[in-house]
Design an enzyme around this catalytic site. Structure first.
Site, PDB file in Angstrom:
ATOM      1  N   GLU A 118     -67.270 -30.587  82.098  1.00 51.37           N
ATOM      2  CA  GLU A 118     -66.628 -29.722  80.403  1.00 51.37           C
ATOM      3  C   GLU A 118     -67.130 -31.383  79.887  1.00 51.37           C
ATOM      4  OE1 GLU A 118     -64.931 -30.330  77.677  1.00 51.37           O
ATOM      5  OE2 GLU A 118     -63.492 -28.843  77.824  1.00 51.37           O
ATOM      6  N   CYS A 132     -61.946 -30.737  72.410  1.00 53.25           N
ATOM      7  CA  CYS A 132     -63.572 -30.507  72.758  1.00 53.25           C
ATOM      8  C   CYS A 132     -63.914 -29.645  71.586  1.00 53.25           C
ATOM      9  CB  CYS A 132     -63.799 -30.098  73.859  1.00 53.25           C
ATOM     10  SG  CYS A 132     -62.804 -32.028  75.197  1.00 53.25           S
ATOM     11  N   LYS A 141     -56.444 -36.237  89.491  1.00 56.34           N
ATOM     12  CA  LYS A 141     -56.608 -37.381  88.859  1.00 56.34           C
ATOM     13  C   LYS A 141     -56.365 -37.240  87.927  1.00 56.34           C
ATOM     14  CE  LYS A 141     -57.188 -41.723  87.388  1.00 56.34           C
ATOM     15  NZ  LYS A 141     -57.550 -41.926  85.451  1.00 56.34           N
ATOM     16  N   GLU A 169     -68.879 -36.740  68.804  1.00 51.29           N
ATOM     17  CA  GLU A 169     -68.247 -36.457  68.834  1.00 51.29           C
ATOM     18  C   GLU A 169     -66.516 -37.010  68.143  1.00 51.29           C
ATOM     19  OE1 GLU A 169     -65.379 -34.035  72.112  1.00 51.29           O
ATOM     20  OE2 GLU A 169     -66.547 -36.185  72.299  1.00 51.29           O
TER      21      GLU A 169
END
Length: 459
Positions: A232, A265, A162, A357
């Site tokens: 992750e 990331c 997906k 982040e």
């Protein structure tokens, strides 16, 4: 009498312009069930192939990616707005990943085998988990799909993938090419929104591989229950820069944090220096980031939500120095999600731009009183995915790399990755392994077989 209405599609926009660019199906329970059922039906035939034959087919898929690189590039750029050079490099990596895992599956190893119990012979079989539901993000739509799908397929699983709501384009094409190269329904694609992802996670898949935010990853883990999950979940990478850092440190960090507009990331996010080189770091980074212009050197943020989040973090910062570079969108692209390269200095250690982040072209700079304090700052946030150290003292650099709480650490470089080396996080960055032969174990389970030897054993 009830009347059912068709689910409206997802309306897509170009991040470079903000303009509409078409739509994608918003898959719901019937479509998700059908995809999973088809992948389940394809599983016996695919898993029964020898690693050699699966490898041949995966190599054929890699060839199709290369053959249609221009179409993949157009689809990637439409969904992400990345510069052409970035997209071309990522497509090359995708083909390399499928070729790497085509061979890696033939070189797998197993725990000790032999006569480990008197009168018995034992060995271990590595078997596929089954049908893998893979949910991948919008920052690297095709590359992250390859990170997940290549080892899963090489290990003998079938996959229902997906893509992110805003970037379905390239994964749909990959599924088409997989049908031709691997066989029908070995790799299926279901497009849609977050609800589509939840439906896939809750469906009859045997494993979930998820790459995305920490909050979404926690939700995935709950919904998956006792099934295997590989997560992750992003990072907030520190870069410890010592006074004897190489001369190209500032340019290297500026390039790394603006690659893909900082939407990586593992991108550097927090520069940590000692007091004696703090001002030199601010000056050097300001100059290096000032030469990186959005629209010329890197692309836009992906979507309005990400742009709003970036703006919120910038607005809430307590940084005393907020140094901003330029924006130069092409004609007609002025309304895109462009954000400049930015440096925040004299920033509190608990500033949101430090603890969260940012996922954008932004660096913070912090000072520490000594190497031990710098290491403590580097390890002070919940995320633990990647980090780097910059020094010409090799012994000190290696000691710091070993002490950093991160799944991947670099010395005098950042964002250097290859298919042969594992990538994975710790703490709030999730668990699991992407890349390298170790990734095959994410998608396999061991079975011990023990046979009794001696008289009467075969009767």
């Amino acid at each position: 009498m009830s009347t059912s209405f068709p689910t409206p599609p997802v309306e897509l926009t170009d991040p470079r312009t903000g303009a509409p660019r078409g739509s994608a199906a918003r898959s719901r329970l019937p479509e998700v069930r059908a995809a999973v059922s088809a992948a389940r039906a394809a599983l016996p035939g695919w898993s029964a192939l020898t690693p050699k034959e699966r490898g041949r087919r995966l190599d054929r898929l890699a060839g199709l990616v290369e053959e249609h690189a221009a179409e993949y590039a157009a689809r990637e750029r439409a969904g992400t707005g990345k510069p052409g050079a970035e997209v071309a490099g990522e497509i090359e990596q995708v083909a390399d990943l499928f070729r790497f895992f085509a061979t890696a599956a033939r070189t797998r190893t197993a725990p000790a085998a032999g006569r480990l119990v008197a009168g018995h012979e034992s060995w271990v079989r590595w078997e596929p988990v089954g049908v893998v539901g893979a949910v991948v993000p919008w920052n690297y739509p095709l590359l992250m799909a390859a990170w997940r799908c290549a080892p899963a397929l090489a290990a003998g699983n079938t996959v229902v993938a997906k893509p992110a709501e805003t970037t379905p384009d390239s994964l749909r094409l990959l599924a088409e090419h997989a049908g031709a190269a691997l066989g029908a329904d070995v790799l299926r694609c279901v497009t849609g929104d977050r609800e589509t992802g939840r439906l896939l996670v809750e469906s009859a898949v045997d494993m979930v591989a998820f790459t995305g935010s920490g909050r979404a990853g926690a939700d995935v883990a709950v919904r998956a229950g006792t099934r295997r999950v590989s997560l992750e979940l992003g990072g907030n990478a520190p870069a410890i820069v010592l006074p004897d850092a190489p001369a190209d440190t500032w340019a290297s960090l500026a390039e790394a944090v603006t690659y893909n507009a900082g939407q990586s990331c593992a991108a550097p996010a927090r520069v940590i220096t000692l007091s004696e080189n703090y001002e030199a770091a601010v000056e050097g980074l300001a100059a290096a980031l000032g030469s990186r212009v959005a629209g010329r050197d890197f692309g836009p943020l992906n979507n309005p939500d990400q742009a709003e989040r970036y703006d919120r973090l910038v607005a809430s910062t307590g940084a005393e120095r907020n140094l901003v570079s330029g924006i130069a969108p092409a004609p007609g692209e002025e309304a895109g999600h462009w954000r400049p390269a930015r440096l925040l200095a004299d920033v509190p250690d608990d500033d949101p731009a430090v603890t969260e982040e940012v996922f954008g072209p932004l660096l913070t700079v912090q000072r520490a009183e000594g190497v031990a304090a710098a290491l403590a700052l580097a390890n002070s946030v919940p995320q633990a995915l990647a980090a780097s150290v910059w020094t010409t003292d090799l012994a000190t650099g290696l000691e710091l790399a070993a002490a950093l709480d991160a799944g991947e650490a670099w010395l005098n470089c950042h964002l250097v990755q290859t298919a042969e080396l594992p990538h994975g996080g710790r703490g709030a960055s999730g668990h699991g392994t992407d890349l390298s032969t170790l990734a095959l174990q994410e998608y396999q389970r061991p079975k011990t077989v023990t046979v009794r030897l001696g008289p009467g054993a075969g009767r």
